[in-house]
Design a protein around this motif. Structure first.
Motif: not given
Length: 582
Positions: A205, A263-265, A267, A328-330, A384, A387-388, A391
Protein backbone atom coordinates in the motif's frame (compact mmCIF):
# COMPACT_ATOMS: atom_id res chain seq x y z
CA UNK A 1 16.73 -1.76 18.83
CA UNK A 2 15.37 1.26 20.73
CA UNK A 3 17.61 0.55 23.70
CA UNK A 4 20.65 0.24 21.45
CA UNK A 5 19.89 3.58 19.79
CA UNK A 6 19.40 5.26 23.16
CA UNK A 7 22.59 3.75 24.54
CA UNK A 8 24.62 4.80 21.49
CA UNK A 9 23.33 8.36 21.64
CA UNK A 10 23.83 8.78 25.38
CA UNK A 11 27.32 7.25 25.17
CA UNK A 12 28.25 9.71 22.44
CA UNK A 13 26.76 12.58 24.41
CA UNK A 14 28.64 11.66 27.56
CA UNK A 15 31.88 11.37 25.59
CA UNK A 16 31.30 14.82 24.14
CA UNK A 17 30.87 16.49 27.56
CA UNK A 18 33.49 19.11 28.40
CA UNK A 19 36.03 17.96 30.95
CA UNK A 20 35.16 20.84 33.28
CA UNK A 21 31.69 19.45 33.86
CA UNK A 22 33.02 16.43 35.71
CA UNK A 23 36.29 17.82 37.14
CA UNK A 24 37.01 17.14 40.82
CA UNK A 25 38.42 19.66 43.25
CA UNK A 26 41.11 18.78 45.78
CA UNK A 27 38.39 18.13 48.34
CA UNK A 28 36.72 15.68 45.95
CA UNK A 29 33.60 17.78 45.39
CA UNK A 30 32.16 18.59 41.98
CA UNK A 31 32.14 22.37 41.52
CA UNK A 32 28.95 24.04 40.37
CA UNK A 33 29.10 25.51 36.91
CA UNK A 34 28.84 29.28 36.65
CA UNK A 35 25.39 30.08 35.29
CA UNK A 36 24.92 31.19 31.71
CA UNK A 37 24.10 34.87 31.31
CA UNK A 38 21.36 36.19 29.05
CA UNK A 39 21.58 39.61 27.36
CA UNK A 40 20.08 42.46 29.34
CA UNK A 41 19.11 44.50 26.27
CA UNK A 42 18.90 44.18 22.50
CA UNK A 43 18.68 46.55 19.55
CA UNK A 44 18.02 46.30 15.81
CA UNK A 45 20.20 48.58 13.68
CA UNK A 46 21.47 49.18 10.15
CA UNK A 47 24.83 47.74 9.19
CA UNK A 48 26.61 51.09 9.57
CA UNK A 49 26.12 51.31 13.36
CA UNK A 50 29.29 50.65 15.35
CA UNK A 51 29.94 49.55 18.94
CA UNK A 52 30.80 53.11 19.98
CA UNK A 53 27.39 54.27 18.74
CA UNK A 54 25.72 51.88 21.18
CA UNK A 55 27.92 52.42 24.22
CA UNK A 56 25.08 53.87 26.25
CA UNK A 57 21.54 52.65 26.84
CA UNK A 58 19.96 54.90 24.21
CA UNK A 59 18.16 52.94 21.51
CA UNK A 60 18.18 49.65 23.45
CA UNK A 61 15.16 47.50 24.31
CA UNK A 62 15.76 46.16 27.78
CA UNK A 63 12.81 43.75 27.97
CA UNK A 64 11.95 40.41 26.44
CA UNK A 65 9.83 42.01 23.70
CA UNK A 66 10.21 43.37 20.18
CA UNK A 67 12.60 40.68 18.98
CA UNK A 68 13.08 40.83 15.21
CA UNK A 69 15.22 38.83 12.81
CA UNK A 70 14.20 40.64 9.59
CA UNK A 71 16.76 43.39 10.10
CA UNK A 72 20.34 43.88 8.85
CA UNK A 73 21.89 43.53 12.30
CA UNK A 74 20.86 42.84 15.90
CA UNK A 75 22.96 43.89 18.87
CA UNK A 76 22.95 42.09 22.22
CA UNK A 77 24.14 43.83 25.39
CA UNK A 78 25.69 41.87 28.27
CA UNK A 79 26.37 43.82 31.48
CA UNK A 80 29.42 43.25 33.67
CA UNK A 81 27.18 42.65 36.70
CA UNK A 82 26.64 39.14 35.38
CA UNK A 83 30.26 38.04 35.87
CA UNK A 84 31.76 40.30 38.52
CA UNK A 85 32.59 39.00 41.94
CA UNK A 86 33.89 35.52 42.69
CA UNK A 87 32.56 34.02 39.45
CA UNK A 88 34.94 33.40 36.55
CA UNK A 89 34.44 35.72 33.56
CA UNK A 90 32.66 34.28 30.50
CA UNK A 91 34.75 32.67 27.78
CA UNK A 92 32.13 31.26 25.38
CA UNK A 93 29.16 32.57 23.44
CA UNK A 94 26.50 30.07 22.45
CA UNK A 95 23.04 30.15 20.94
CA UNK A 96 20.51 28.11 18.99
CA UNK A 97 21.72 26.81 15.65
CA UNK A 98 20.47 29.09 12.87
CA UNK A 99 21.87 30.82 9.84
CA UNK A 100 23.66 34.20 10.07
CA UNK A 101 26.33 36.03 8.16
CA UNK A 102 28.71 36.98 10.97
CA UNK A 103 28.87 37.55 14.72
CA UNK A 104 31.12 40.27 16.13
CA UNK A 105 32.13 40.62 19.80
CA UNK A 106 33.24 43.88 21.44
CA UNK A 107 34.54 43.70 25.03
CA UNK A 108 34.61 47.27 26.39
CA UNK A 109 36.70 48.05 29.51
CA UNK A 110 36.11 50.87 31.95
CA UNK A 111 38.93 52.94 30.43
CA UNK A 112 37.40 52.66 26.94
CA UNK A 113 39.64 49.86 25.70
CA UNK A 114 37.81 47.69 23.18
CA UNK A 115 38.80 44.13 22.31
CA UNK A 116 36.94 42.88 19.26
CA UNK A 117 36.61 39.58 17.41
CA UNK A 118 34.57 38.70 14.35
CA UNK A 119 33.47 35.21 13.32
CA UNK A 120 31.62 34.00 10.27
CA UNK A 121 29.04 31.26 10.11
CA UNK A 122 31.72 28.74 9.13
CA UNK A 123 33.58 29.40 12.42
CA UNK A 124 30.61 28.33 14.56
CA UNK A 125 31.02 24.94 16.22
CA UNK A 126 27.96 22.83 17.02
CA UNK A 127 28.38 20.51 20.00
CA UNK A 128 26.39 17.68 21.53
CA UNK A 129 24.51 19.61 24.17
CA UNK A 130 21.33 20.35 22.29
CA UNK A 131 20.71 22.39 19.11
CA UNK A 132 23.42 24.92 19.97
CA UNK A 133 26.71 26.22 18.60
CA UNK A 134 29.52 28.07 20.32
CA UNK A 135 32.08 30.76 19.55
CA UNK A 136 35.01 31.99 21.66
CA UNK A 137 34.76 35.46 23.20
CA UNK A 138 37.55 38.01 23.26
CA UNK A 139 39.34 38.29 26.58
CA UNK A 140 36.99 39.35 29.38
CA UNK A 141 38.83 40.87 32.37
CA UNK A 142 37.87 42.32 35.72
CA UNK A 143 37.95 45.76 34.08
CA UNK A 144 35.45 44.78 31.36
CA UNK A 145 32.13 46.48 32.04
CA UNK A 146 30.24 45.66 28.85
CA UNK A 147 30.12 43.05 26.11
CA UNK A 148 28.35 43.97 22.87
CA UNK A 149 27.50 41.27 20.36
CA UNK A 150 26.48 42.12 16.82
CA UNK A 151 24.72 39.39 14.82
CA UNK A 152 24.64 40.31 11.16
CA UNK A 153 21.77 39.06 8.96
CA UNK A 154 20.14 36.72 11.49
CA UNK A 155 17.59 34.29 10.06
CA UNK A 156 15.89 33.25 13.28
CA UNK A 157 14.41 34.92 16.35
CA UNK A 158 15.48 32.06 18.69
CA UNK A 159 19.07 32.70 17.55
CA UNK A 160 18.69 36.04 19.34
CA UNK A 161 16.46 35.20 22.28
CA UNK A 162 18.43 32.10 23.29
CA UNK A 163 21.89 33.70 23.03
CA UNK A 164 23.97 33.24 26.19
CA UNK A 165 27.52 33.71 27.45
CA UNK A 166 29.22 31.49 30.02
CA UNK A 167 32.61 30.62 31.42
CA UNK A 168 32.24 27.00 30.24
CA UNK A 169 30.24 25.61 27.32
CA UNK A 170 28.81 22.94 29.64
CA UNK A 171 26.49 25.67 30.89
CA UNK A 172 24.84 25.53 27.49
CA UNK A 173 24.02 21.86 27.83
CA UNK A 174 20.44 20.78 28.12
CA UNK A 175 19.55 18.90 31.32
CA UNK A 176 20.41 15.21 31.18
CA UNK A 177 16.74 14.23 31.32
CA UNK A 178 16.09 16.30 28.16
CA UNK A 179 18.88 14.55 26.31
CA UNK A 180 17.64 11.14 27.44
CA UNK A 181 14.17 12.06 26.23
CA UNK A 182 15.56 13.11 22.87
CA UNK A 183 17.52 9.86 22.59
CA UNK A 184 14.41 7.89 23.50
CA UNK A 185 12.37 9.67 20.80
CA UNK A 186 15.08 8.91 18.27
CA UNK A 187 14.95 5.26 19.29
CA UNK A 188 11.17 5.27 18.96
CA UNK A 189 11.49 6.49 15.38
CA UNK A 190 13.47 3.39 14.44
CA UNK A 191 10.68 0.99 15.34
CA UNK A 192 8.07 2.43 12.93
CA UNK A 193 10.61 2.15 10.12
CA UNK A 194 10.90 -1.58 10.84
CA UNK A 195 7.11 -1.84 11.00
CA UNK A 196 6.76 -0.06 7.67
CA UNK A 197 9.25 -2.38 5.99
CA UNK A 198 7.47 -5.43 7.40
CA UNK A 199 4.02 -4.12 6.47
CA UNK A 200 5.08 -3.20 2.94
CA UNK A 201 6.43 -6.69 2.31
CA UNK A 202 2.95 -8.02 3.00
CA UNK A 203 0.74 -5.04 2.19
CA UNK A 204 1.83 -3.19 -0.93
CA UNK A 205 0.00 0.00 0.00
CA UNK A 206 1.19 3.51 -0.84
CA UNK A 207 0.43 4.89 2.62
CA UNK A 208 3.07 2.55 4.14
CA UNK A 209 5.76 4.07 1.91
CA UNK A 210 4.56 7.60 2.71
CA UNK A 211 4.66 6.89 6.43
CA UNK A 212 8.20 5.53 6.13
CA UNK A 213 9.20 8.75 4.33
CA UNK A 214 7.51 10.79 7.11
CA UNK A 215 9.46 8.91 9.77
CA UNK A 216 12.72 9.42 7.85
CA UNK A 217 12.04 13.17 7.69
CA UNK A 218 11.31 13.27 11.43
CA UNK A 219 14.53 11.38 12.14
CA UNK A 220 16.49 14.03 10.23
CA UNK A 221 14.59 16.71 12.14
CA UNK A 222 15.39 15.23 15.55
CA UNK A 223 19.04 14.72 14.58
CA UNK A 224 19.54 18.28 13.34
CA UNK A 225 16.99 20.50 15.10
CA UNK A 226 17.56 18.56 18.32
CA UNK A 227 21.33 18.63 17.94
CA UNK A 228 21.81 14.85 18.21
CA UNK A 229 23.79 14.75 15.00
CA UNK A 230 26.66 16.52 16.80
CA UNK A 231 27.07 13.46 19.01
CA UNK A 232 28.20 11.45 15.99
CA UNK A 233 29.53 13.85 13.37
CA UNK A 234 30.50 17.50 13.11
CA UNK A 235 28.30 19.20 10.53
CA UNK A 236 28.51 22.83 9.47
CA UNK A 237 26.09 25.09 11.30
CA UNK A 238 24.66 26.25 7.97
CA UNK A 239 23.80 22.68 6.99
CA UNK A 240 22.21 21.84 10.35
CA UNK A 241 20.31 25.13 10.32
CA UNK A 242 18.78 24.26 6.94
CA UNK A 243 18.17 20.53 7.46
CA UNK A 244 16.09 21.06 10.60
CA UNK A 245 13.32 23.27 9.18
CA UNK A 246 13.56 21.69 5.73
CA UNK A 247 13.00 18.17 7.06
CA UNK A 248 10.08 19.45 9.12
CA UNK A 249 8.47 21.00 6.03
CA UNK A 250 9.05 17.80 4.06
CA UNK A 251 7.61 15.69 6.87
CA UNK A 252 4.54 17.94 7.12
CA UNK A 253 3.90 17.75 3.38
CA UNK A 254 4.35 13.98 3.35
CA UNK A 255 1.94 13.68 6.27
CA UNK A 256 -0.75 15.39 4.17
CA UNK A 257 -0.16 12.93 1.33
CA UNK A 258 -0.22 10.13 3.88
CA UNK A 259 -3.57 11.38 5.13
CA UNK A 260 -5.06 11.15 1.62
CA UNK A 261 -3.75 7.63 1.07
CA UNK A 262 -4.52 6.34 4.57
CA UNK A 263 -8.12 7.45 5.07
CA UNK A 264 -10.81 5.02 4.01
CA UNK A 265 -12.63 5.57 0.76
CA UNK A 266 -15.38 8.10 1.28
CA UNK A 267 -13.77 9.66 4.36
CA UNK A 268 -12.89 12.80 2.37
CA UNK A 269 -14.99 14.83 0.01
CA UNK A 270 -13.54 15.49 -3.41
CA UNK A 271 -12.99 19.18 -2.60
CA UNK A 272 -11.21 18.42 0.70
CA UNK A 273 -9.08 15.76 -0.98
CA UNK A 274 -7.92 18.25 -3.58
CA UNK A 275 -7.25 20.90 -0.93
CA UNK A 276 -5.21 18.43 1.11
CA UNK A 277 -3.19 17.41 -1.94
CA UNK A 278 -2.50 21.05 -2.87
CA UNK A 279 -1.57 21.87 0.73
CA UNK A 280 0.89 18.98 0.82
CA UNK A 281 2.86 20.27 -2.15
CA UNK A 282 2.53 23.90 -1.04
CA UNK A 283 4.04 23.00 2.35
CA UNK A 284 6.95 21.10 0.84
CA UNK A 285 7.69 23.83 -1.72
CA UNK A 286 7.02 27.18 0.02
CA UNK A 287 8.09 26.63 3.64
CA UNK A 288 10.72 24.29 2.18
CA UNK A 289 12.07 27.20 0.13
CA UNK A 290 12.11 29.52 3.14
CA UNK A 291 13.92 26.80 5.11
CA UNK A 292 16.93 27.23 2.79
CA UNK A 293 17.49 30.66 4.42
CA UNK A 294 19.16 32.24 1.43
CA UNK A 295 20.92 35.57 1.77
CA UNK A 296 18.38 37.21 -0.53
CA UNK A 297 15.44 36.04 1.63
CA UNK A 298 16.92 37.03 5.01
CA UNK A 299 14.55 39.97 5.59
CA UNK A 300 11.45 37.75 5.40
CA UNK A 301 12.28 34.01 5.40
CA UNK A 302 11.91 33.53 9.16
CA UNK A 303 8.43 35.07 9.20
CA UNK A 304 7.63 33.50 5.82
CA UNK A 305 8.51 30.01 7.03
CA UNK A 306 6.19 30.12 10.01
CA UNK A 307 3.33 32.06 8.38
CA UNK A 308 3.14 29.70 5.40
CA UNK A 309 2.54 26.83 7.82
CA UNK A 310 -0.79 28.37 8.82
CA UNK A 311 -2.66 27.03 5.73
CA UNK A 312 -1.27 23.57 6.48
CA UNK A 313 -2.53 23.63 10.07
CA UNK A 314 -5.95 24.91 8.97
CA UNK A 315 -6.46 22.49 6.07
CA UNK A 316 -5.16 19.40 7.86
CA UNK A 317 -7.29 20.14 10.92
CA UNK A 318 -10.36 20.58 8.70
CA UNK A 319 -9.59 17.41 6.74
CA UNK A 320 -9.21 15.27 9.87
CA UNK A 321 -12.36 16.79 11.39
CA UNK A 322 -14.36 16.06 8.24
CA UNK A 323 -13.14 12.46 8.20
CA UNK A 324 -14.05 11.99 11.88
CA UNK A 325 -17.55 13.36 11.23
CA UNK A 326 -17.88 10.91 8.33
CA UNK A 327 -17.20 8.04 10.71
CA UNK A 328 -13.61 7.25 9.69
CA UNK A 329 -11.87 4.93 12.14
CA UNK A 330 -8.46 5.88 10.76
CA UNK A 331 -9.23 9.59 11.31
CA UNK A 332 -9.74 8.96 15.03
CA UNK A 333 -6.25 7.47 15.27
CA UNK A 334 -4.83 10.41 13.31
CA UNK A 335 -6.57 12.91 15.61
CA UNK A 336 -4.97 11.30 18.64
CA UNK A 337 -1.58 11.22 16.89
CA UNK A 338 -1.52 14.71 15.39
CA UNK A 339 -3.24 16.87 18.03
CA UNK A 340 -0.14 17.02 20.29
CA UNK A 341 2.17 17.79 17.38
CA UNK A 342 -0.16 20.53 16.07
CA UNK A 343 -0.28 22.15 19.53
CA UNK A 344 3.51 21.96 19.90
CA UNK A 345 3.98 23.32 16.36
CA UNK A 346 1.73 26.30 17.07
CA UNK A 347 3.75 27.07 20.20
CA UNK A 348 6.98 26.80 18.19
CA UNK A 349 5.46 29.01 15.49
CA UNK A 350 4.57 31.76 18.00
CA UNK A 351 8.01 31.55 19.56
CA UNK A 352 9.64 31.61 16.13
CA UNK A 353 7.72 34.75 15.23
CA UNK A 354 8.85 36.39 18.47
CA UNK A 355 5.31 36.69 19.83
CA UNK A 356 6.46 35.08 23.05
CA UNK A 357 9.84 34.13 24.42
CA UNK A 358 10.52 30.87 26.19
CA UNK A 359 13.42 28.59 27.06
CA UNK A 360 14.87 26.15 24.56
CA UNK A 361 13.53 23.31 26.69
CA UNK A 362 10.08 24.07 25.24
CA UNK A 363 11.29 22.27 22.13
CA UNK A 364 10.96 19.07 24.11
CA UNK A 365 7.21 19.44 23.60
CA UNK A 366 7.54 18.93 19.87
CA UNK A 367 9.92 15.98 20.26
CA UNK A 368 7.53 14.30 22.70
CA UNK A 369 4.70 15.00 20.24
CA UNK A 370 6.76 13.40 17.45
CA UNK A 371 7.24 10.31 19.62
CA UNK A 372 3.51 10.12 20.34
CA UNK A 373 2.72 10.59 16.65
CA UNK A 374 4.91 7.75 15.39
CA UNK A 375 3.65 5.30 18.02
CA UNK A 376 -0.05 6.06 17.47
CA UNK A 377 0.27 6.11 13.66
CA UNK A 378 2.11 2.78 13.79
CA UNK A 379 -0.81 1.37 15.78
CA UNK A 380 -3.18 2.91 13.24
CA UNK A 381 -1.30 1.27 10.37
CA UNK A 382 -1.41 -2.07 12.20
CA UNK A 383 -5.16 -1.62 12.72
CA UNK A 384 -5.63 -0.69 9.08
CA UNK A 385 -3.49 -3.65 8.07
CA UNK A 386 -5.80 -6.01 9.93
CA UNK A 387 -8.86 -4.31 8.44
CA UNK A 388 -7.48 -4.57 4.92
CA UNK A 389 -6.53 -8.16 5.55
CA UNK A 390 -10.08 -8.93 6.64
CA UNK A 391 -11.42 -7.13 3.57
CA UNK A 392 -9.07 -9.03 1.28
CA UNK A 393 -9.87 -12.35 2.93
CA UNK A 394 -13.57 -11.62 2.44
CA UNK A 395 -12.92 -10.62 -1.17
CA UNK A 396 -10.90 -13.78 -1.80
CA UNK A 397 -13.64 -15.89 -0.24
CA UNK A 398 -16.22 -14.19 -2.43
CA UNK A 399 -13.98 -14.64 -5.48
CA UNK A 400 -13.57 -18.34 -4.71
CA UNK A 401 -17.33 -18.66 -4.31
CA UNK A 402 -17.90 -16.89 -7.62
CA UNK A 403 -15.25 -19.06 -9.26
CA UNK A 404 -16.89 -22.15 -7.85
CA UNK A 405 -20.26 -20.98 -9.09
CA UNK A 406 -18.83 -20.36 -12.55
CA UNK A 407 -16.86 -23.62 -12.72
CA UNK A 408 -19.08 -26.01 -10.75
CA UNK A 409 -22.39 -27.58 -11.62
CA UNK A 410 -24.92 -26.21 -9.14
CA UNK A 411 -26.91 -29.50 -8.92
CA UNK A 412 -24.19 -32.12 -8.56
CA UNK A 413 -21.19 -30.08 -7.44
CA UNK A 414 -19.05 -31.56 -10.22
CA UNK A 415 -16.93 -29.44 -12.56
CA UNK A 416 -18.90 -27.99 -15.48
CA UNK A 417 -18.04 -27.83 -19.16
CA UNK A 418 -16.55 -24.36 -18.88
CA UNK A 419 -14.09 -25.58 -16.24
CA UNK A 420 -13.03 -28.74 -18.06
CA UNK A 421 -12.47 -26.93 -21.35
CA UNK A 422 -10.25 -24.39 -19.58
CA UNK A 423 -8.18 -27.13 -17.91
CA UNK A 424 -8.34 -29.81 -20.58
CA UNK A 425 -4.89 -29.24 -22.07
CA UNK A 426 -3.34 -29.12 -18.60
CA UNK A 427 -5.06 -32.36 -17.58
CA UNK A 428 -3.90 -34.11 -20.75
CA UNK A 429 -0.34 -33.02 -20.01
CA UNK A 430 -0.76 -34.55 -16.53
CA UNK A 431 -1.58 -37.92 -18.11
CA UNK A 432 -5.38 -37.99 -18.18
CA UNK A 433 -5.44 -39.74 -21.54
CA UNK A 434 -8.77 -41.61 -21.32
CA UNK A 435 -11.95 -39.69 -22.15
CA UNK A 436 -15.18 -41.43 -21.04
CA UNK A 437 -18.54 -39.88 -21.99
CA UNK A 438 -21.47 -41.16 -19.86
CA UNK A 439 -25.15 -40.74 -20.78
CA UNK A 440 -28.10 -42.09 -18.74
CA UNK A 441 -30.42 -44.29 -20.79
CA UNK A 442 -34.05 -43.22 -21.34
CA UNK A 443 -33.66 -40.35 -18.89
CA UNK A 444 -36.47 -38.32 -20.50
CA UNK A 445 -38.94 -41.02 -19.47
CA UNK A 446 -37.96 -40.53 -15.83
CA UNK A 447 -38.76 -36.82 -15.99
CA UNK A 448 -42.03 -37.48 -17.84
CA UNK A 449 -43.25 -40.25 -15.49
CA UNK A 450 -41.88 -39.14 -12.12
CA UNK A 451 -41.21 -35.42 -12.52
CA UNK A 452 -38.07 -33.31 -12.71
CA UNK A 453 -37.47 -33.54 -8.97
CA UNK A 454 -36.96 -37.29 -9.22
CA UNK A 455 -34.88 -36.75 -12.37
CA UNK A 456 -32.63 -34.35 -10.50
CA UNK A 457 -32.26 -36.90 -7.69
CA UNK A 458 -31.17 -39.49 -10.27
CA UNK A 459 -28.54 -37.08 -11.62
CA UNK A 460 -27.24 -36.41 -8.12
CA UNK A 461 -27.07 -40.15 -7.45
CA UNK A 462 -25.15 -40.63 -10.72
CA UNK A 463 -22.63 -37.98 -9.67
CA UNK A 464 -22.35 -39.67 -6.26
CA UNK A 465 -21.63 -43.00 -7.95
CA UNK A 466 -18.82 -41.39 -9.97
CA UNK A 467 -17.34 -39.74 -6.87
CA UNK A 468 -17.80 -42.82 -4.68
CA UNK A 469 -15.12 -44.75 -6.53
CA UNK A 470 -12.53 -42.70 -4.66
CA UNK A 471 -10.27 -42.86 -7.70
CA UNK A 472 -7.68 -40.10 -7.36
CA UNK A 473 -6.73 -40.57 -10.98
CA UNK A 474 -10.23 -39.69 -12.20
CA UNK A 475 -11.78 -36.26 -12.88
CA UNK A 476 -15.58 -36.10 -13.12
CA UNK A 477 -17.54 -33.45 -15.05
CA UNK A 478 -21.22 -32.83 -15.73
CA UNK A 479 -21.58 -31.42 -19.24
CA UNK A 480 -25.29 -30.77 -18.95
CA UNK A 481 -28.57 -32.69 -18.91
CA UNK A 482 -27.82 -36.38 -18.32
CA UNK A 483 -24.31 -36.26 -19.87
CA UNK A 484 -21.17 -36.72 -17.73
CA UNK A 485 -17.48 -36.95 -18.63
CA UNK A 486 -14.84 -38.82 -16.66
CA UNK A 487 -11.14 -38.32 -17.44
CA UNK A 488 -8.87 -41.12 -16.26
CA UNK A 489 -5.15 -41.79 -16.15
CA UNK A 490 -2.92 -44.61 -15.06
CA UNK A 491 -3.32 -48.35 -15.53
CA UNK A 492 -6.41 -50.27 -16.65
CA UNK A 493 -8.41 -47.14 -17.45
CA UNK A 494 -10.89 -49.03 -19.64
CA UNK A 495 -11.69 -51.54 -16.87
CA UNK A 496 -12.07 -48.72 -14.33
CA UNK A 497 -14.40 -46.82 -16.66
CA UNK A 498 -16.55 -49.92 -17.06
CA UNK A 499 -16.67 -50.48 -13.29
CA UNK A 500 -17.79 -46.90 -12.84
CA UNK A 501 -20.52 -47.32 -15.48
CA UNK A 502 -21.82 -50.45 -13.75
CA UNK A 503 -21.92 -48.67 -10.37
CA UNK A 504 -24.30 -45.99 -11.64
CA UNK A 505 -27.54 -48.11 -11.81
CA UNK A 506 -26.85 -49.56 -8.38
CA UNK A 507 -26.39 -46.14 -6.78
CA UNK A 508 -29.47 -44.65 -8.44
CA UNK A 509 -31.63 -47.61 -7.37
CA UNK A 510 -30.37 -47.19 -3.80
CA UNK A 511 -30.85 -43.41 -3.51
CA UNK A 512 -33.93 -42.90 -5.71
CA UNK A 513 -36.61 -45.44 -4.69
CA UNK A 514 -39.86 -45.88 -6.56
CA UNK A 515 -38.49 -46.12 -10.11
CA UNK A 516 -40.20 -48.73 -12.27
CA UNK A 517 -37.05 -49.79 -14.12
CA UNK A 518 -33.33 -49.53 -13.36
CA UNK A 519 -31.60 -46.44 -14.75
CA UNK A 520 -28.69 -47.69 -16.84
CA UNK A 521 -25.89 -45.79 -18.55
CA UNK A 522 -24.16 -45.99 -21.91
CA UNK A 523 -20.54 -44.93 -22.31
CA UNK A 524 -18.24 -43.96 -25.13
CA UNK A 525 -14.51 -44.15 -24.30
CA UNK A 526 -11.57 -42.70 -26.24
CA UNK A 527 -8.05 -43.72 -25.15
CA UNK A 528 -5.01 -41.82 -26.39
CA UNK A 529 -1.75 -43.66 -26.52
CA UNK A 530 0.60 -40.71 -25.89
CA UNK A 531 -1.12 -37.72 -24.29
CA UNK A 532 2.09 -35.71 -24.24
CA UNK A 533 2.08 -35.44 -28.04
CA UNK A 534 -1.65 -35.21 -28.78
CA UNK A 535 -3.06 -32.89 -31.41
CA UNK A 536 -6.71 -33.12 -30.37
CA UNK A 537 -8.87 -30.59 -28.57
CA UNK A 538 -11.65 -31.17 -26.07
CA UNK A 539 -14.21 -30.75 -28.85
CA UNK A 540 -12.51 -33.42 -30.97
CA UNK A 541 -12.34 -35.85 -28.06
CA UNK A 542 -15.98 -35.17 -27.25
CA UNK A 543 -17.05 -35.74 -30.86
CA UNK A 544 -15.32 -39.14 -31.00
CA UNK A 545 -16.63 -40.20 -27.58
CA UNK A 546 -20.14 -39.01 -28.48
CA UNK A 547 -20.12 -41.12 -31.64
CA UNK A 548 -19.02 -44.15 -29.62
CA UNK A 549 -21.67 -43.50 -26.97
CA UNK A 550 -24.44 -43.40 -29.60
CA UNK A 551 -22.99 -46.56 -31.10
CA UNK A 552 -23.39 -48.18 -27.68
CA UNK A 553 -26.97 -46.97 -27.43
CA UNK A 554 -27.73 -48.22 -30.92
CA UNK A 555 -26.38 -51.62 -29.91
CA UNK A 556 -28.93 -51.94 -27.11
CA UNK A 557 -27.83 -49.39 -24.43
CA UNK A 558 -26.33 -50.23 -21.02
CA UNK A 559 -22.95 -50.91 -22.53
CA UNK A 560 -19.56 -49.36 -23.39
CA UNK A 561 -18.00 -48.68 -26.77
CA UNK A 562 -14.37 -47.64 -27.03
CA UNK A 563 -11.48 -46.98 -29.37
CA UNK A 564 -7.75 -46.60 -28.78
CA UNK A 565 -6.01 -43.92 -30.81
CA UNK A 566 -2.36 -43.93 -31.86
CA UNK A 567 -0.31 -40.75 -32.20
CA UNK A 568 0.76 -41.36 -35.80
CA UNK A 569 -2.22 -40.58 -37.98
CA UNK A 570 -4.60 -41.02 -35.06
CA UNK A 571 -5.77 -44.34 -36.56
CA UNK A 572 -8.24 -46.04 -34.24
CA UNK A 573 -8.18 -49.68 -33.34
CA UNK A 574 -11.22 -51.74 -34.16
CA UNK A 575 -14.17 -50.52 -32.18
CA UNK A 576 -15.67 -52.85 -29.66
CA UNK A 577 -18.81 -52.88 -27.60
CA UNK A 578 -19.04 -54.41 -24.19
CA UNK A 579 -22.50 -54.83 -22.81
CA UNK A 580 -23.95 -55.55 -19.43
CA UNK A 581 -27.32 -57.25 -19.30
CA UNK A 582 -30.02 -55.12 -17.76
Amino acid sequence: MIRLCMAAVLLALSAARPAYAGAQTDAGAVPALPPAQAPTCHAATPLDRSATDLNDRAGWTCSNTDWRSNVPAVWLRFEADGWRGDEAPPRQFFSRIARFQSISFHAIDADGTVRSARHTEADAEPFASGPVFRLPLPAITDDTRLLLVRIEAPHSVPLLTEARIAQDPAAAAWPQIDLMLLAFVMGMLVLPMLFDISFFMVLRERFVVLHAAMVAAMMVYVLTAGGLASAFVTLPVALMAVLGPLSYAMGAGLSALFLIAFLERGAQSRVMRRMTFATAWFTMLVPGFFALQLDATQPFDDIGYFVTFLPYIAVISAAVLEAVLRGSRSARFITLAWLPIIIASVERLLRGLGWHVGPASLDQMIYIAVGIEVVVISLAIADRFLALRRERDAALTEARMLEQISTRDSLTGLMNRRAIEARFEELLAQGFDTFALVDLDRFKAINDLHGHQVGDAALVACASAIRATGDRDAVAVRLGGEEFVVLLRGQRTLERAEALRQAIPIRIAKEVPGLDLPVTASMGVVMLGDAGHHKMTFTEFYARADALMYEAKASGRNRLAYERLTVFGMAPERRRQEDQAA
